[in-house]
Design an enzyme around this catalytic site. Structure first.
Site, PDB file in Angstrom:
ATOM      1  N   CYS A 103     -43.146  14.615  46.238  1.00 37.44           N
ATOM      2  CA  CYS A 103     -42.565  15.695  45.392  1.00 37.44           C
ATOM      3  C   CYS A 103     -41.027  15.670  45.748  1.00 37.44           C
ATOM      4  O   CYS A 103     -40.026  15.830  45.020  1.00 37.44           O
ATOM      5  CB  CYS A 103     -43.197  16.923  45.257  1.00 37.44           C
ATOM      6  SG  CYS A 103     -42.232  18.146  44.533  1.00 37.44           S
ATOM      7  N   CYS A 200     -47.449  21.719  45.975  1.00 41.04           N
ATOM      8  CA  CYS A 200     -45.775  21.690  45.400  1.00 41.04           C
ATOM      9  C   CYS A 200     -45.948  21.805  44.113  1.00 41.04           C
ATOM     10  O   CYS A 200     -46.289  20.924  43.318  1.00 41.04           O
ATOM     11  CB  CYS A 200     -45.172  20.136  46.005  1.00 41.04           C
ATOM     12  SG  CYS A 200     -43.639  19.817  45.243  1.00 41.04           S
TER      13      CYS A 200
END
Length: 374
Positions: A103, A200
Site C-alpha cells: 500500500c 492498511c
C-alpha cells in the site's frame, strides 16, 4: 529563518493525530501546506457508519483549525488493482501477505505522490515515524524513527531513493507522547483519537468475516506431523505460522502445553499443529526471498552481513544475505535460528539505523529441509 512560503507540501491526512500534527508543524514552519484525504476503500463499520466519512470530518476540523485548504481524493480503483488483488492472490497461495508494505509503495508513495505533483507540490509529507538523510549527490537514505516503539521503516522498505527525494517525514525525530502533547496544546480535534490498527485502509474489521466475503473458505483436517487428527480448521487462509489463538484445542496430557500452527499443506488442505511455543517445526535456519527492492543503488556485493526484521516490531536478528546469480533472489541465513518465519511477509534489512530495503519471503528452511509452511 528560511522562507518556505514558496515551497508547497501536500500532506496525506488520514484523520489521525500523526498526520494532523505533520500538517500543523509544516504550517508553523511557514510552508504552503495543502491537506489531502485518501479514500481507498468503500467502508462501513458494523454500525453502518462510514468510517472514511468520519475520518474526513476530522481532517476538515483540523485543516480549518490550522488554516490550510484540504481535498479528498478517491483511490479505490488503484487500491483494488494494485494492493487488494495482490492481497487476495497471496492468500490463495497459502501465504500471509503484508498489504501495508505494498500500500505504501503503490498508493501513498505512487498514486498519491503523482496526484500531489499535479497539485503543484514540491514535496509530500506523511505521519510515518521514519527519518531521511541525503548525500551531497541527492541520494536519500531511509533511517529508523527516533521512537523505536513506533518506527515504521518496515512498512516503507520498498520505497526508493528517487521517490524519497520528494518526501518529508516531520515526525521522524519525535516520540509519540510528544506528538499527542503538541496536538492537545494546539486544540486539534484528533488529539485524543486512538491509533488505528488493522489492514492498511481497511481498519478494524473482523478479519475472518472480511476475508470470507472475497475468498471461499475450505475447511479441512487439523493434524500433527505424525498423523494425529486434532480437529478441523476453518480454512487455511485464516491461520498463520506460529499462531496460538483460535485453534479450539487446549493443552492436554501432563505437560498441558498450548498448541500452535506449525505448518500448512495447501495441496492437501491440511493445517499442521504442534505443542509448545518452542516447537522445533517453528524454527528456521534460513529463508529465501524475492521481489527485492533496495532504497539506494549502493552495491552491497554478493554477500553481506546485516540485521533483519521478519515482521513489524520484532527485534532485529543478525543475518548473512547471499544473492543468487542474477540478483533476483536472496538466501538469508540467520546467526541464530528464528521462530515462525512466514511466507508472504517482508524480510527487511538494516545496517545500524539505516533501512536498506526488503524482499518478500518465499520459503523457510531448517538446514537443508524446506519447512512445510504453504
Amino acid at each position: 529563518m528560511t522562507d518556505h512560503s514558496n515551497t508547497r507540501v501536500v500532506v496525506g491526512m488520514s484523520g489521525g493525530v500523526d498526520s494532523s500534527v505533520v500538517a500543523l508543524l509544516l504550517k508553523q514552519q511557514g510552508y504552503d501546506v495543502v491537506g489531502v484525504f485518501m479514500k481507498n476503500w468503500d467502508d462501513t463499520d458494523e454500525n453502518g457508519v462510514c468510517t472514511a466519512t468520519e475520518d474526513y470530518k476530522d481532517v476538515a476540523k483540523v485543516a480549518d483549525k490550522i488554516g490550510i485548504p484540504y481535498y479528498s481524493i478517491n483511490f479505490e480503483k488503484e487500491y483494488w488493482d494494485r494492493v487488494f488483488t495482490y492481497f487476495l492472490d497471496e492468500y490463495k497461495k497459502g501465504r500471509t501477505p503484508n498489504p501495508d508494505v505494498i500500500c505504501n509503495k503503490e498508493i501513498k508513495f505512487k498514486a498519491f505522490l503523482d496526484y500531489a505533483m499535479d497539485l503543484g507540490a514540491d514535496y509530500i509529507a506523511t505521519g510515518h515515524y521514519a527519518r531521511l538523510q541525503h548525500d551531497e549527490d541527492g541520494t536519500m537514505h531511509l533511517l529508523r524513527g527516533v521512537d523505536s516503539n513506533k518506527d515504521q521503516t518496515y512498512f516503507l522498505s520498498q520505497l526508493d531513493s528517487k521517490t524519497l527525494q520528494k518526501v518529508m517525514f516531520p515526525l521522524g525525530e519525535m516520540v509519540k507522547p510528544d506528538v499527542r502533547k503538541l496536538a492537545l496544546n494546539a486544540g486539534l480535534a484528533t488529539a485524543k483519537k486512538k491509533d488505528s490498527v488493522g489492514i492498511c485502509f481497511i481498519g478494524e474489521k473482523n478479519f475472518k468475516e472480511f476475508l470470507g466475503h472475497y475468498l471461499p473458505a475450505t475447511p479441512g483436517k487439523m493434524m500433527t506431523f505424525d498423523g494425529q487428527v486434532k480437529g478441523e480448521h476453518a480454512g487455511l487462509m485464516y491461520y498463520t505460522i506460529g499462531q496460538r489463538r483460535g485453534l479450539g484445542i487446549g493443552g492436554d496430557g501432563e505437560d498441558n502445553e498450548p498448541w500452535f500452527v506449525v505448518g500448512k499443506d495447501l495441496k492437501k488442505n491440511i493445517l499442521y499443529v504442534g505443542k509448545g511455543y518452542h516447537n522445533p517445526h517453528l524454527y528456521a535456519t534460513h529463508l529465501k526471498a524475492s521481489d527485492l527492492h533496495f532504497v539506494t543503488d549502493e552495491d552491497l556485493g554478493n554477500d553481506f552481513h546485516v540485521t533483519a526484521k521478519f515482521r513489524y516490531r520484532q527485534k532485529d536478528s543478525g543475518v548473512t544475505v547471499h544473492f543468487n546469480d542474477d540478483h533476483t533472489e536472496v538466501t538469508v541465513t540467520f546467526d541464530d535460528p528464528v521462530r515462525a518465519i512466514t511466507p508472504g511477509q517482508a524480510v527487511v534489512f538494516y545496517n545500524g539505523e539505516e533501512c536498506l530495503g526488503s524482499g518478500m519471503i518465499d520459503a523457510a528452511y531448517n538446514d537443508e529441509r524446506v519447512l512445510q509452511y504453504v
